[in-house]
Design a protein around this motif. Structure first.
Motif, PDB file in Angstrom:
ATOM      1  N   VAL A   1       0.841  -1.210   0.000  1.00 57.68           N
ATOM      2  CA  VAL A   1       0.000   0.000   0.000  1.00 57.68           C
ATOM      3  C   VAL A   1       0.868   1.248   0.000  1.00 57.68           C
ATOM      4  N   THR A   2       0.512   2.189  -0.851  1.00 62.53           N
ATOM      5  CA  THR A   2       1.134   3.508  -0.841  1.00 62.53           C
ATOM      6  C   THR A   2       0.028   4.547  -0.736  1.00 62.53           C
ATOM      7  N   PHE A   3       0.375   5.715  -0.204  1.00 63.31           N
ATOM      8  CA  PHE A   3      -0.600   6.787  -0.022  1.00 63.31           C
ATOM      9  C   PHE A   3      -0.187   8.025  -0.803  1.00 63.31           C
ATOM     10  N   GLU A   4      -1.186   8.721  -1.292  1.00 61.46           N
ATOM     11  CA  GLU A   4      -0.980   9.966  -2.008  1.00 61.46           C
ATOM     12  C   GLU A   4      -1.880  11.030  -1.376  1.00 61.46           C
ATOM     13  N   HIS A   5      -1.312  12.135  -0.952  1.00 60.75           N
ATOM     14  CA  HIS A   5      -2.070  13.221  -0.336  1.00 60.75           C
ATOM     15  C   HIS A   5      -2.397  14.278  -1.395  1.00 60.75           C
ATOM     16  N   LEU A   6      -3.685  14.619  -1.496  1.00 59.01           N
ATOM     17  CA  LEU A   6      -4.140  15.536  -2.534  1.00 59.01           C
ATOM     18  C   LEU A   6      -4.867  16.733  -1.944  1.00 59.01           C
ATOM     19  N   THR A   7      -4.646  17.895  -2.520  1.00 61.14           N
ATOM     20  CA  THR A   7      -5.431  19.079  -2.181  1.00 61.14           C
ATOM     21  C   THR A   7      -6.766  18.988  -2.908  1.00 61.14           C
TER      22      THR A   7
ATOM     23  N   GLY B   1      -8.323  24.006   3.209  1.00 58.77           N
ATOM     24  CA  GLY B   1      -7.806  22.954   4.065  1.00 58.77           C
ATOM     25  C   GLY B   1      -8.217  21.543   3.683  1.00 58.77           C
ATOM     26  N   PHE B   2      -9.006  21.384   2.613  1.00 59.51           N
ATOM     27  CA  PHE B   2      -9.441  20.050   2.191  1.00 59.51           C
ATOM     28  C   PHE B   2      -8.217  19.183   1.892  1.00 59.51           C
ATOM     29  N   GLU B   3      -8.292  17.924   2.344  1.00 66.93           N
ATOM     30  CA  GLU B   3      -7.225  16.969   2.043  1.00 66.93           C
ATOM     31  C   GLU B   3      -7.834  15.609   1.744  1.00 66.93           C
ATOM     32  N   LEU B   4      -7.392  14.998   0.661  1.00 63.70           N
ATOM     33  CA  LEU B   4      -7.807  13.644   0.294  1.00 63.70           C
ATOM     34  C   LEU B   4      -6.583  12.753   0.324  1.00 63.70           C
ATOM     35  N   VAL B   5      -6.720  11.584   0.928  1.00 63.19           N
ATOM     36  CA  VAL B   5      -5.666  10.576   0.903  1.00 63.19           C
ATOM     37  C   VAL B   5      -6.148   9.424   0.031  1.00 63.19           C
ATOM     38  N   LEU B   6      -5.396   9.152  -1.018  1.00 60.31           N
ATOM     39  CA  LEU B   6      -5.689   8.060  -1.937  1.00 60.31           C
ATOM     40  C   LEU B   6      -4.759   6.901  -1.627  1.00 60.31           C
ATOM     41  N   ALA B   7      -5.336   5.715  -1.445  1.00 59.65           N
ATOM     42  CA  ALA B   7      -4.540   4.510  -1.209  1.00 59.65           C
ATOM     43  C   ALA B   7      -4.450   3.712  -2.500  1.00 59.65           C
ATOM     44  N   ARG B   8      -3.253   3.260  -2.802  1.00 59.17           N
ATOM     45  CA  ARG B   8      -3.036   2.363  -3.940  1.00 59.17           C
ATOM     46  C   ARG B   8      -2.451   1.053  -3.417  1.00 59.17           C
ATOM     47  N   VAL B   9      -2.923  -0.039  -3.969  1.00 56.20           N
ATOM     48  CA  VAL B   9      -2.367  -1.354  -3.659  1.00 56.20           C
ATOM     49  C   VAL B   9      -1.673  -1.845  -4.917  1.00 56.20           C
TER      50      VAL B   9
END
Length: 199
Positions: A8-14, A64-72
């Motif tokens: 799993v890796t995470f990507e933080h998005l505005t 301040g919105f933040e989305l964390v996307l998980a990739r497998v």
């Protein structure tokens, strides 16, 4: 905090970056809420969900919105997002506090409360700790005093998980979105202040 599952890796998005990945956001939603969508409840319809997403990420209100996307293994598998509540936050508009002073509890200054709005994992990746890992990744290092989220009382699986992760009920509310159900409001301290009363 937990260790993410293997691969799993995470990507933080505005908000702006999240809007650019709108198709991925919708695809994850469709793969996570298969039964809810199939139920025909208008609130769970993908079109309604994406309408809410567009509102959350609107440049005029997405501070301040933040989305964390998980990739497998490189493929989108889950996501979570939230934002700090501004002064006079609409979040608390129809909130009913179980105990205490409602005005004091809902007073916001833009730095007190982080609203965890969504957390979802594609069905083929459930049961491996990814939801908890997403939850922890989004909340890790937040500067706010506390976090809040909404959960449907009959969503026993999610409710049980949130309780296990340290969330406690403080009241109820029904959002202003069309066809919205009534939710229980949960709170979790992010610092040593604002510890909620137990259910």
């Amino acid at each position: 905090m937990t260790t993410p599952p293997t691969g799993v890796t995470f990507e933080h998005l505005t908000a702006e970056q999240a809007r650019e990945m709108r198709e991925v956001v919708e695809d994850i939603y469709r793969r996570s809420y298969v039964e809810a969508i199939a139920s025909g409840d208008p609130f769970d319809a993908p079109e309604q969900f994406m309408h809410r997403f567009d509102a959350y990420t609107d440049p005029s209100r997405s501070r301040g919105f933040e989305l964390v996307l998980a990739r497998v293994d490189g493929h989108p598998a889950g996501q979570t997002w939230g934002w700090p509540l501004p002064p006079d936050a609409a979040w608390w508009r129809d909130f009913h506090l179980d105990h205490g002073d409602r005005a004091a509890f809902t007073a916001e200054d833009g730095h007190r409360t982080f609203a965890l709005s969504e957390i979802m994992v594609c069905t083929e990746h459930t049961g491996h700790g990814l939801a908890r890992a997403l939850h922890d990744e989004l909340l890790r290092g937040r500067p706010e005093q506390r976090a809040t989220l909404l959960v449907e009382p009959d969503n026993t699986r999610a409710y049980s998980a949130y309780r296990k992760w340290g969330w406690q009920r403080v009241g109820t509310l029904r959002p202003s979105w069309p066809d919205a159900p009534q939710f229980d409001v949960l709170i979790q301290p992010l610092t040593t202040t604002d510890t909620p009363k137990p259910i």
